[in-house]
Design an enzyme around this catalytic site. Structure first.
Site, short mmCIF file in Angstrom:
data_model
loop_
_atom_site.label_atom_id
_atom_site.label_comp_id
_atom_site.label_asym_id
_atom_site.label_seq_id
_atom_site.Cartn_x
_atom_site.Cartn_y
_atom_site.Cartn_z
N ALA A 29 35.04 41.70 29.86
CA ALA A 29 34.62 41.08 28.89
C ALA A 29 33.42 39.97 28.39
CB ALA A 29 35.62 39.77 28.93
N CYS A 112 44.75 42.52 34.14
CA CYS A 112 43.85 40.76 34.44
C CYS A 112 44.93 39.23 34.98
CB CYS A 112 43.85 40.60 32.60
SG CYS A 112 43.70 39.02 31.82
N LYS A 154 45.10 50.20 35.17
CA LYS A 154 45.20 49.73 35.63
C LYS A 154 45.40 48.50 36.46
CE LYS A 154 40.64 46.83 37.65
NZ LYS A 154 39.17 46.09 36.63
N HIS A 184 43.45 46.96 41.97
CA HIS A 184 42.05 46.25 42.31
C HIS A 184 42.92 45.45 43.58
CE1 HIS A 184 39.53 43.24 41.49
NE2 HIS A 184 40.33 42.40 43.17
N ASN A 215 39.59 49.42 43.78
CA ASN A 215 38.62 48.65 43.47
C ASN A 215 38.77 47.34 43.74
OD1 ASN A 215 38.87 46.24 40.04
ND2 ASN A 215 37.41 46.84 41.45
N GLY A 216 37.81 46.84 44.21
CA GLY A 216 37.14 45.82 45.05
C GLY A 216 36.46 45.57 46.34
N ASP A 217 35.70 44.59 46.12
CA ASP A 217 34.38 44.33 46.81
C ASP A 217 33.39 45.92 47.19
OD1 ASP A 217 35.68 41.89 47.13
OD2 ASP A 217 36.84 42.42 49.28
N GLY A 239 32.99 47.00 39.25
CA GLY A 239 32.96 45.35 38.48
C GLY A 239 31.98 44.59 38.81
N ARG A 240 32.04 43.87 39.31
CA ARG A 240 30.74 42.22 39.71
C ARG A 240 29.82 42.60 40.13
NH1 ARG A 240 34.66 38.33 42.62
NH2 ARG A 240 35.46 40.57 43.44
#
Length: 383
Positions: A29, A112, A154, A184, A215-217, A239-240
């Site tokens: 977002a 989410c 997801k 995730h 997904n993740g790390d 993502g991040r």
């Protein structure tokens, strides 16, 4: 540097959609707008997903929701993440996306962890209701089928360690015709804290026949290759890790193509990337709003680089491209990339939640068929 990959011709097949590199940009977002997607796509191939929008908002013509469905002129593959708790709304929204916006891929958000979403039974809370999850997936798949648009989902491991849902979610995704499932490796209670459980991703891969995306790390290209090698995942969702580092997609494309990876840009090169980002935002939103949107990215781009607090503060208040140019010129173009930042978490982290906020009686049964919770016409949280 990365010199070995699972396959030198790795691609990702999602129904009729072929993704040249098995990498998906996670919807975030306020981040993955058309400008940022274009910026990342300029770095390397992948699937770049629009910010999450609500099904009800789209169906009812909510202005904010519609304004988020903006695509770059060069965005040939339009991908959108859809949020919803009502099968009817989700189905109608999926049809609108296909018929009116020409999307090539729809992803459903069941991951989410934000309390304002889970308290309504949405996001990461929804897979607890297996019957409702199946109804929503069936509705979306049915609506998208005439347009040959693949639907994926997801999700997370579950609400918490005592209420895991990912294996059932994978089974339901497969049974309802979803083209893939992204997992995730954290629970809703974990949010973005701790470490992602890659072993669970591998377990889901063995549990279903449809593609599983991990997904993740994933902070570096090497992490993506290691995840695929360790779990058997068909691809990764990032993502991040790309915050302030859109060139990560260049590394990922190279890595999955079997090429060596060593993108360590100088501050001068990062400065050029920052200018390009702001320029794209200005093109899509207008200069004033685009510069305001750019402000949130400054700290991510400059993480670990030598830049005084006064300059950082000024950049975080930039209001025009001309001002941005003056401020960027103060950065030392020869400053090397801070290698100590490699492999470290970026963006939000926080602490695990003591409890997940859920609708009253949500845990009483695991069916929930037809028991969708009314959703708002617009939600700004991402998955």
């Amino acid at each position: 540097m990365v010199t070995s990959v699972p396959s030198p011709t790795a691609t990702l097949q999602l129904g009729s959609l072929r993704v040249p590199t098995p990498v998906v940009l996670a919807p975030m977002a306020g981040i993955t707008n058309a400008a940022y997607r274009r910026l990342c796509a300029e770095q390397g191939a992948g699937l770049y997903v629009c910010e999450m929008i609500t099904s009800r908002g789209l169906v009812e013509g909510d202005a904010v929701t519609r304004s988020m469905l903006v695509f770059d002129d060069l965005e040939s593959v339009r991908s959108v993440q859809l949020y919803g708790t009502d099968p009817v709304y989700v189905g109608k929204a999926a049809e609108i996306l296909c018929a009116e916006y020409g999307v090539a891929h729809i992803d459903l958000n069941f991951g989410c962890p934000v309390p304002k979403v889970t308290r309504k039974g949405g996001g990461g809370a929804l897979p607890w209701k297996r019957g409702l999850l199946a109804e929503i997936l069936e509705s979306a798949v049915r609506a998208a089928a005439p347009y040959d648009v693949p639907v994926t989902m997801k999700t997370r491991l579950g609400l918490d360690e005592d209420h895991l849902t990912y294996l059932d979610a994978g089974r339901i995704a497969q049974e309802t015709g979803a083209a893939a499932i992204a997992l995730h490796g954290r629970t809703v209670a974990q949010a973005y804290s701790g470490q992602a459980d890659w072993e669970a991703i591998g377990e889901l891969v063995r549990h279903v026949d449809i593609p599983v995306l991990g997904n993740g790390d994933i902070w570096e290209a090497a992490d993506a290759l290691r995840m695929v090698a360790e779990t058997g995942a068909a691809g990764v969702v990032v993502g991040r890790g790309c915050l302030g580092r859109p060139w990560l997609f260049r590394d990922l494309a190279a890595a999955f193509a079997g090429e060596s990876v060593a993108t360590l840009p100088t501050l001068g090169e990062v400065r050029a990337m920052m200018r390009r980002h702001a320029e794209l935002l200005a093109e899509h939103m207008g200069e004033e709003r685009g510069c305001k949107e750019f402000r949130k990215h400054v700290s991510w781009y400059l993480k670990g680089f030598p830049a005084g607090s006064t300059l950082r503060h000024a950049l975080a208040l930039v209001d025009s491209l001309a001002t941005l140019d003056v401020l960027l010129a103060e950065l030392d173009p020869e400053a090397p990339f801070p290698v100590g930042e490699l492999g470290t978490p970026r963006g939000r982290q926080g602490s695990p939640r003591k409890r997940v906020v859920l609708p009253e009686g949500w845990l009483d049964d695991t069916d929930g068929s037809g028991a969708g919770i009314a959703e708002e016409s617009h939600e700004s949280s991402g998955g």
